[in-house]
Design a protein around this motif. Structure first.
Motif, PDB file in Angstrom:
ATOM      1  N   GLN A  20       0.804  -1.209   0.000  1.00  0.00           N
ATOM      2  CA  GLN A  20       0.000   0.000   0.000  1.00  0.00           C
ATOM      3  C   GLN A  20       0.846   1.272   0.000  1.00  0.00           C
ATOM      4  O   GLN A  20       0.328   2.355  -0.132  1.00  0.00           O
ATOM      5  N   GLU A  21       2.173   1.133   0.189  1.00  0.00           N
ATOM      6  CA  GLU A  21       3.047   2.291   0.247  1.00  0.00           C
ATOM      7  C   GLU A  21       3.109   2.966  -1.119  1.00  0.00           C
ATOM      8  O   GLU A  21       3.407   2.338  -2.122  1.00  0.00           O
ATOM      9  N   LYS A  22       2.826   4.256  -1.145  1.00  0.00           N
ATOM     10  CA  LYS A  22       2.804   5.019  -2.384  1.00  0.00           C
ATOM     11  C   LYS A  22       4.215   5.512  -2.703  1.00  0.00           C
ATOM     12  O   LYS A  22       4.944   5.936  -1.807  1.00  0.00           O
ATOM     13  N   THR A  23       4.600   5.444  -3.956  1.00  0.00           N
ATOM     14  CA  THR A  23       5.911   5.935  -4.362  1.00  0.00           C
ATOM     15  C   THR A  23       5.745   7.103  -5.324  1.00  0.00           C
ATOM     16  O   THR A  23       4.709   7.246  -5.976  1.00  0.00           O
ATOM     17  N   TYR A  24       6.773   7.912  -5.398  1.00  0.00           N
ATOM     18  CA  TYR A  24       6.722   9.129  -6.201  1.00  0.00           C
ATOM     19  C   TYR A  24       7.926   9.200  -7.133  1.00  0.00           C
ATOM     20  O   TYR A  24       9.010   8.723  -6.803  1.00  0.00           O
ATOM     21  N   GLN A  25       7.723   9.836  -8.271  1.00  0.00           N
ATOM     22  CA  GLN A  25       8.763   9.885  -9.292  1.00  0.00           C
ATOM     23  C   GLN A  25       9.643  11.122  -9.192  1.00  0.00           C
ATOM     24  O   GLN A  25      10.756  11.137  -9.701  1.00  0.00           O
ATOM     25  N   LEU A  26       9.175  12.162  -8.542  1.00  0.00           N
ATOM     26  CA  LEU A  26       9.911  13.419  -8.534  1.00  0.00           C
ATOM     27  C   LEU A  26      10.099  13.933  -7.109  1.00  0.00           C
ATOM     28  O   LEU A  26       9.163  13.923  -6.307  1.00  0.00           O
ATOM     29  N   SER A  27      11.308  14.398  -6.838  1.00  0.00           N
ATOM     30  CA  SER A  27      11.603  15.028  -5.553  1.00  0.00           C
ATOM     31  C   SER A  27      12.507  16.231  -5.801  1.00  0.00           C
ATOM     32  O   SER A  27      13.077  16.390  -6.879  1.00  0.00           O
ATOM     33  N   SER A  28      12.612  17.083  -4.776  1.00  0.00           N
ATOM     34  CA  SER A  28      13.481  18.247  -4.865  1.00  0.00           C
ATOM     35  C   SER A  28      14.078  18.537  -3.497  1.00  0.00           C
ATOM     36  O   SER A  28      13.584  18.044  -2.478  1.00  0.00           O
ATOM     37  N   HIS A  29      15.121  19.341  -3.501  1.00  0.00           N
ATOM     38  CA  HIS A  29      15.844  19.662  -2.277  1.00  0.00           C
ATOM     39  C   HIS A  29      16.495  21.017  -2.469  1.00  0.00           C
ATOM     40  O   HIS A  29      16.987  21.320  -3.559  1.00  0.00           O
ATOM     41  N   ASP A 114      11.199   8.781 -18.841  1.00  0.00           N
ATOM     42  CA  ASP A 114      11.013   7.370 -18.511  1.00  0.00           C
ATOM     43  C   ASP A 114      10.405   7.247 -17.112  1.00  0.00           C
ATOM     44  O   ASP A 114      10.017   8.243 -16.524  1.00  0.00           O
ATOM     45  N   ALA A 115      10.351   6.042 -16.591  1.00  0.00           N
ATOM     46  CA  ALA A 115       9.720   5.797 -15.285  1.00  0.00           C
ATOM     47  C   ALA A 115      10.702   5.872 -14.121  1.00  0.00           C
ATOM     48  O   ALA A 115      10.329   5.589 -12.989  1.00  0.00           O
ATOM     49  N   LYS A 116      11.949   6.271 -14.372  1.00  0.00           N
ATOM     50  CA  LYS A 116      12.938   6.375 -13.300  1.00  0.00           C
ATOM     51  C   LYS A 116      12.604   7.535 -12.368  1.00  0.00           C
ATOM     52  O   LYS A 116      11.834   8.420 -12.706  1.00  0.00           O
ATOM     53  N   HIS A 117      13.251   7.523 -11.196  1.00  0.00           N
ATOM     54  CA  HIS A 117      13.079   8.621 -10.245  1.00  0.00           C
ATOM     55  C   HIS A 117      13.912   9.824 -10.693  1.00  0.00           C
ATOM     56  O   HIS A 117      15.050   9.676 -11.127  1.00  0.00           O
ATOM     57  N   TYR A 118      13.327  11.010 -10.581  1.00  0.00           N
ATOM     58  CA  TYR A 118      14.012  12.253 -10.911  1.00  0.00           C
ATOM     59  C   TYR A 118      14.104  13.104  -9.654  1.00  0.00           C
ATOM     60  O   TYR A 118      13.100  13.354  -8.994  1.00  0.00           O
ATOM     61  N   HIS A 119      15.318  13.543  -9.341  1.00  0.00           N
ATOM     62  CA  HIS A 119      15.553  14.414  -8.192  1.00  0.00           C
ATOM     63  C   HIS A 119      16.155  15.700  -8.731  1.00  0.00           C
ATOM     64  O   HIS A 119      17.184  15.663  -9.428  1.00  0.00           O
ATOM     65  N   VAL A 120      15.500  16.831  -8.459  1.00  0.00           N
ATOM     66  CA  VAL A 120      15.944  18.127  -8.974  1.00  0.00           C
ATOM     67  C   VAL A 120      16.268  19.035  -7.790  1.00  0.00           C
ATOM     68  O   VAL A 120      15.395  19.726  -7.277  1.00  0.00           O
ATOM     69  N   PRO A 121      17.520  19.026  -7.347  1.00  0.00           N
ATOM     70  CA  PRO A 121      17.923  19.885  -6.239  1.00  0.00           C
ATOM     71  C   PRO A 121      18.468  21.216  -6.732  1.00  0.00           C
ATOM     72  O   PRO A 121      18.881  21.348  -7.890  1.00  0.00           O
ATOM     73  N   ILE A 122      18.455  22.195  -5.839  1.00  0.00           N
ATOM     74  CA  ILE A 122      19.169  23.438  -6.117  1.00  0.00           C
ATOM     75  C   ILE A 122      20.028  23.778  -4.908  1.00  0.00           C
ATOM     76  O   ILE A 122      19.678  23.479  -3.767  1.00  0.00           O
ATOM     77  N   THR A 123      21.174  24.363  -5.196  1.00  0.00           N
ATOM     78  CA  THR A 123      21.983  24.999  -4.166  1.00  0.00           C
ATOM     79  C   THR A 123      21.728  26.485  -4.321  1.00  0.00           C
ATOM     80  O   THR A 123      21.635  26.998  -5.433  1.00  0.00           O
ATOM     81  N   LEU A 124      21.580  27.172  -3.222  1.00  0.00           N
ATOM     82  CA  LEU A 124      21.031  28.519  -3.237  1.00  0.00           C
ATOM     83  C   LEU A 124      21.833  29.475  -2.376  1.00  0.00           C
ATOM     84  O   LEU A 124      22.324  29.106  -1.305  1.00  0.00           O
TER      85      LEU A 124
END
Length: 135
Positions: A20-29, A114-124
């Motif tokens: 039942q654990e939901k997964t997500y394709q996009l994250s950010s930091h 594609d269906a891979k995980h995408y992580h889009v971080p920024i340094t600020l």
């Protein structure tokens, strides 16, 4: 027999819970490099580009947690291919510390292919930023 039933029940509950654990394709930091700390409390808006209409459509908006992260953009329950834009509203983040910033907001446009995980971080910092495809 009691141990077998306990093991079977535990396995069924564990399997059901994880299924039942939901997964997500996009994250950010966001990492504030001027402080060496995560940027908490920053609103980030996600939009998707409609190539035919040449317009952006709202998808979601969330606020970074105490670790400067948003981990749950774009549920894996459907295909998410397309061109997206993350808008980081950093002006209020700097204003709360009475810091003048050159950027009222930062837009990062990228494509999910594609269906891979995408992580889009920024340094600020108040007068600069960088982004990259993370993991």
């Amino acid at each position: 027999m009691k141990n077998v039933l306990f093991t079977l029940a535990f396995t069924m509950i564990s399997t059901f819970t994880f299924a039942q654990e939901k997964t997500y394709q996009l994250s950010s930091h966001i990492l504030d490099v001027s402080k060496g700390l995560p940027a908490a409390g920053v609103s980030i808006k996600l939009e998707q580009y409609n190539i035919g209409k040449k317009t952006w459509s709202f998808v979601d908006e969330k606020i970074t947690d105490t670790n400067g992260r948003i981990t749950d953009f774009l549920s894996n329950e459907k295909a998410n291919s397309g061109i997206y834009k993350l808008t980081y509203f950093v002006n209020d983040y700097f204003k709360k510390d009475k810091i003048e910033s050159f950027y009222p907001f930062i837009e990062v446009v990228f494509e999910i292919k594609d269906a891979k995980h995408y992580h889009v971080p920024i340094t600020l910092s108040a007068f600069g930023y960088a982004t990259y495809r993370g993991n």
